[in-house]
Design a protein around this motif. Structure first.
Motif, PDB file in Angstrom:
ATOM      1  N   UNK A   1     -12.479 -35.454 -10.158  1.00  0.00           N
ATOM      2  CA  UNK A   1     -13.453 -36.417 -10.651  1.00  0.00           C
ATOM      3  C   UNK A   1     -12.995 -36.825 -12.043  1.00  0.00           C
ATOM      4  N   UNK A   2     -12.848 -38.132 -12.256  1.00  0.00           N
ATOM      5  CA  UNK A   2     -12.310 -38.616 -13.523  1.00  0.00           C
ATOM      6  C   UNK A   2     -13.425 -39.184 -14.389  1.00  0.00           C
ATOM      7  N   UNK A   3     -13.281 -39.098 -15.716  1.00  0.00           N
ATOM      8  CA  UNK A   3     -14.261 -39.725 -16.600  1.00  0.00           C
ATOM      9  C   UNK A   3     -14.297 -41.233 -16.364  1.00  0.00           C
ATOM     10  N   UNK A   4     -15.404 -41.867 -16.724  1.00  0.00           N
ATOM     11  CA  UNK A   4     -15.607 -43.290 -16.446  1.00  0.00           C
ATOM     12  C   UNK A   4     -14.494 -44.155 -17.027  1.00  0.00           C
ATOM     13  N   UNK A   5     -13.932 -43.773 -18.171  1.00  0.00           N
ATOM     14  CA  UNK A   5     -12.882 -44.574 -18.796  1.00  0.00           C
ATOM     15  C   UNK A   5     -11.603 -44.569 -17.962  1.00  0.00           C
ATOM     16  N   UNK A   6     -11.380 -43.521 -17.163  1.00  0.00           N
ATOM     17  CA  UNK A   6     -10.159 -43.400 -16.383  1.00  0.00           C
ATOM     18  C   UNK A   6     -10.337 -43.787 -14.921  1.00  0.00           C
ATOM     19  N   UNK A   7     -11.524 -44.236 -14.520  1.00  0.00           N
ATOM     20  CA  UNK A   7     -11.768 -44.543 -13.125  1.00  0.00           C
ATOM     21  C   UNK A   7     -10.883 -45.689 -12.642  1.00  0.00           C
ATOM     22  N   UNK A   8     -10.400 -45.544 -11.440  1.00  0.00           N
ATOM     23  CA  UNK A   8      -9.631 -46.596 -10.794  1.00  0.00           C
ATOM     24  C   UNK A   8     -10.625 -47.390  -9.959  1.00  0.00           C
ATOM     25  N   UNK A   9     -10.607 -48.697 -10.098  1.00  0.00           N
ATOM     26  CA  UNK A   9     -11.554 -49.539  -9.375  1.00  0.00           C
ATOM     27  C   UNK A   9     -11.102 -49.652  -7.922  1.00  0.00           C
ATOM     28  N   UNK A  10     -11.993 -49.261  -7.026  1.00  0.00           N
ATOM     29  CA  UNK A  10     -11.724 -49.344  -5.596  1.00  0.00           C
ATOM     30  C   UNK A  10     -12.529 -50.521  -5.052  1.00  0.00           C
ATOM     31  N   UNK A  11     -11.881 -51.517  -4.444  1.00  0.00           N
ATOM     32  CA  UNK A  11     -12.635 -52.646  -3.891  1.00  0.00           C
ATOM     33  C   UNK A  11     -13.569 -52.173  -2.781  1.00  0.00           C
ATOM     34  N   UNK A  12     -14.702 -52.850  -2.625  1.00  0.00           N
ATOM     35  CA  UNK A  12     -15.674 -52.470  -1.608  1.00  0.00           C
ATOM     36  C   UNK A  12     -15.076 -52.598  -0.205  1.00  0.00           C
ATOM     37  N   UNK A  13     -14.165 -53.538  -0.030  1.00  0.00           N
ATOM     38  CA  UNK A  13     -13.555 -53.745   1.289  1.00  0.00           C
ATOM     39  C   UNK A  13     -12.146 -53.148   1.361  1.00  0.00           C
ATOM     40  N   UNK A  14     -11.956 -51.983   0.762  1.00  0.00           N
ATOM     41  CA  UNK A  14     -10.627 -51.375   0.712  1.00  0.00           C
ATOM     42  C   UNK A  14     -10.100 -51.059   2.105  1.00  0.00           C
ATOM     43  N   UNK A  15     -10.985 -50.839   3.066  1.00  0.00           N
ATOM     44  CA  UNK A  15     -10.550 -50.519   4.426  1.00  0.00           C
ATOM     45  C   UNK A  15      -9.870 -51.711   5.098  1.00  0.00           C
TER      46      UNK A  15
ATOM     47  N   UNK B   1      -1.682 -47.636   0.606  1.00  0.00           N
ATOM     48  CA  UNK B   1      -0.745 -46.579   0.176  1.00  0.00           C
ATOM     49  C   UNK B   1      -0.504 -46.663  -1.326  1.00  0.00           C
ATOM     50  N   UNK B   2      -0.386 -47.886  -1.856  1.00  0.00           N
ATOM     51  CA  UNK B   2      -0.175 -48.049  -3.299  1.00  0.00           C
ATOM     52  C   UNK B   2      -1.396 -47.574  -4.081  1.00  0.00           C
ATOM     53  N   UNK B   3      -2.578 -47.896  -3.571  1.00  0.00           N
ATOM     54  CA  UNK B   3      -3.812 -47.459  -4.230  1.00  0.00           C
ATOM     55  C   UNK B   3      -3.931 -45.938  -4.202  1.00  0.00           C
ATOM     56  N   UNK B   4      -3.629 -45.332  -3.058  1.00  0.00           N
ATOM     57  CA  UNK B   4      -3.679 -43.872  -2.940  1.00  0.00           C
ATOM     58  C   UNK B   4      -2.641 -43.215  -3.848  1.00  0.00           C
ATOM     59  N   UNK B   5      -1.478 -43.830  -3.987  1.00  0.00           N
ATOM     60  CA  UNK B   5      -0.454 -43.295  -4.890  1.00  0.00           C
ATOM     61  C   UNK B   5      -0.931 -43.345  -6.328  1.00  0.00           C
ATOM     62  N   UNK B   6      -1.631 -44.415  -6.673  1.00  0.00           N
ATOM     63  CA  UNK B   6      -2.173 -44.543  -8.033  1.00  0.00           C
ATOM     64  C   UNK B   6      -3.233 -43.472  -8.289  1.00  0.00           C
ATOM     65  N   UNK B   7      -4.048 -43.194  -7.265  1.00  0.00           N
ATOM     66  CA  UNK B   7      -5.109 -42.183  -7.406  1.00  0.00           C
ATOM     67  C   UNK B   7      -4.516 -40.788  -7.536  1.00  0.00           C
ATOM     68  N   UNK B   8      -3.592 -40.447  -6.637  1.00  0.00           N
ATOM     69  CA  UNK B   8      -3.088 -39.074  -6.591  1.00  0.00           C
ATOM     70  C   UNK B   8      -1.959 -38.813  -7.570  1.00  0.00           C
ATOM     71  N   UNK B   9      -1.271 -39.867  -7.998  1.00  0.00           N
ATOM     72  CA  UNK B   9      -0.156 -39.677  -8.910  1.00  0.00           C
ATOM     73  C   UNK B   9       1.129 -39.305  -8.198  1.00  0.00           C
TER      74      UNK B   9
ATOM     75  N   UNK C   1     -11.629 -39.889  -2.975  1.00  0.00           N
ATOM     76  CA  UNK C   1     -11.809 -40.373  -4.350  1.00  0.00           C
ATOM     77  C   UNK C   1     -13.142 -41.091  -4.496  1.00  0.00           C
ATOM     78  N   UNK C   2     -13.459 -41.948  -3.529  1.00  0.00           N
ATOM     79  CA  UNK C   2     -14.731 -42.679  -3.571  1.00  0.00           C
ATOM     80  C   UNK C   2     -15.894 -41.699  -3.506  1.00  0.00           C
ATOM     81  N   UNK C   3     -15.807 -40.709  -2.616  1.00  0.00           N
ATOM     82  CA  UNK C   3     -16.874 -39.721  -2.464  1.00  0.00           C
ATOM     83  C   UNK C   3     -17.021 -38.863  -3.719  1.00  0.00           C
ATOM     84  N   UNK C   4     -15.911 -38.458  -4.309  1.00  0.00           N
ATOM     85  CA  UNK C   4     -15.940 -37.585  -5.485  1.00  0.00           C
ATOM     86  C   UNK C   4     -16.485 -38.303  -6.717  1.00  0.00           C
TER      87      UNK C   4
END
Length: 143
Positions: free
Chosen positions: A54-68, A76-84, A100-103
């Motif tokens: 769980x990341x602080x609000x300043x570090x949150x990655x914006x996930x689009x509502x229609x990411x699916x 894959x690029x978004x998941x790579x950005x999230x996981x590093x 990430x969205x759930x957490x």
């Protein structure tokens, strides 16, 4: 804290948990197999949930509502950005994004006021007296 979901009705942390209820278990209890509740599973994808912080609000990655609906390469690029780390499979990316969205969901009723007793609520409402107390001074009953 490890986010889990109850698979059956159970009791944990002085609370009865219903089947399907999501809640958190402290890390030290989850890591000890003897103390871990047997009736819970990790929320979301097992490997992804453990990897997502769980990341602080300043570090949150914006996930689009229609990411699916995004292309597999974008997910894959978004998941790579999230996981590093590089994510090569789209199903793995979906699990990481879901976790990430759930957490990072806000806890329900975070800003709820403290619970009140009935007496506190009556006092706040103006001190409503029960209807069985007669107004004025009590008078002795003579037989």
């Amino acid at each position: 804290m490890v986010k889990v979901i109850a698979t059956t009705k159970g009791y944990f942390a002085h609370t009865i948990r219903e089947m399907g209820e999501a809640f958190a278990i402290p890390d030290e209890i989850w890591e000890d197999v003897k103390r871990r509740p047997s009736w819970v599973v990790l929320a979301g994808a097992a490997a992804a949930v453990e990897a997502v912080e769980v990341k602080p609000a300043a570090e949150l990655i914006v996930i689009p509502a229609d990411w699916e609906d995004m292309s597999a390469a974008d997910r894959r690029a978004l998941a790579s950005k999230i996981s590093g780390a590089e994510v090569k499979r789209a199903p793995d990316a979906d699990k990481i994004i879901e976790a990430y969205v759930e957490a990072n969901k806000p806890a329900p009723f975070d800003d709820a006021p403290e619970p009140q007793t009935v007496a506190q609520a009556q006092k706040a409402a103006g001190g409503v007296e029960p209807d069985w107390i007669a107004p004025g001074e009590p008078k002795p009953v003579a037989d």
